[in-house]
Design a protein around this motif. Sequence first.
Motif, PDB file in Angstrom:
ATOM      1  N   GLY A 142     -13.588  -8.715  -6.543  1.00 42.35           N
ATOM      2  CA  GLY A 142     -12.235  -8.828  -6.019  1.00 42.35           C
ATOM      3  C   GLY A 142     -11.244  -7.875  -6.651  1.00 42.35           C
ATOM      4  N   VAL A 143     -11.425  -7.571  -7.920  1.00 39.48           N
ATOM      5  CA  VAL A 143     -10.500  -6.669  -8.606  1.00 39.48           C
ATOM      6  C   VAL A 143     -10.545  -5.292  -7.965  1.00 39.48           C
ATOM      7  N   THR A 180       0.833  -1.193   0.000  1.00 37.78           N
ATOM      8  CA  THR A 180       0.000   0.000   0.000  1.00 37.78           C
ATOM      9  C   THR A 180       0.873   1.251   0.000  1.00 37.78           C
ATOM     10  N   ALA A 183      -0.238  -0.960  -8.398  1.00 31.97           N
ATOM     11  CA  ALA A 183      -0.688  -2.333  -8.626  1.00 31.97           C
ATOM     12  C   ALA A 183       0.366  -3.057  -9.470  1.00 31.97           C
ATOM     13  N   GLU A 194      -8.898  -5.536  -4.564  1.00 34.48           N
ATOM     14  CA  GLU A 194      -7.440  -5.659  -4.678  1.00 34.48           C
ATOM     15  C   GLU A 194      -6.786  -4.321  -4.999  1.00 34.48           C
ATOM     16  N   ARG A 238      -6.437  -7.154 -15.133  1.00 34.95           N
ATOM     17  CA  ARG A 238      -7.770  -7.576 -14.686  1.00 34.95           C
ATOM     18  C   ARG A 238      -8.709  -6.383 -14.526  1.00 34.95           C
ATOM     19  N   ALA A 261      -6.796  -2.100  -2.014  1.00 33.13           N
ATOM     20  CA  ALA A 261      -5.804  -2.500  -1.015  1.00 33.13           C
ATOM     21  C   ALA A 261      -4.423  -1.931  -1.315  1.00 33.13           C
ATOM     22  N   ARG A 262      -4.197  -1.510  -2.540  1.00 31.15           N
ATOM     23  CA  ARG A 262      -2.897  -0.929  -2.930  1.00 31.15           C
ATOM     24  C   ARG A 262      -2.848   0.583  -2.739  1.00 31.15           C
ATOM     25  N   LEU A 289      -2.826  -7.259 -12.013  1.00 31.47           N
ATOM     26  CA  LEU A 289      -4.002  -6.574 -11.481  1.00 31.47           C
ATOM     27  C   LEU A 289      -4.486  -5.503 -12.454  1.00 31.47           C
TER      28      LEU A 289
END
Length: 134
Positions: free
Chosen positions: A42-43, A2, A105, A46, A112, A49-50, A109
Amino acid sequence: MTLRWEAFLEEIRERGEYDTPQEAERAARVVLALLGAHLAGGVRAELAARLPETMALILLNPLRAVEPLSPERFVRATAAWIEGATETTALWDIGAVLSTAADAADDDLVERVLLQLPPGYDLLFGRPQPGHRP
């Protein structure tokens, strides 16, 4: 990993050539809110989260787009949300924010994320796909 809040905004400030961190933050909030409305599952989580926590929450906002915006409409929507912006300045804002998020990312990622968006967003992320010409 992060990104820290200050590092994230400083990177956007440099890329967008903004005079103040507040200008960078304004661009980041608008662009990530619009992007978040177009990502799912989820993408989206994810990518969030970064990002620094505040920006992650903006990306995860539960507002959903009725239909995916083309890259051109995304630029127009960004311009409409930023006071005094034009489509040209909005494109600059989008590039500064999305390229910084893409760098936070990994390539998998980003790929996606792009799969969830209409064709052409690769250019907005500063990640042109092979064979894609504007």
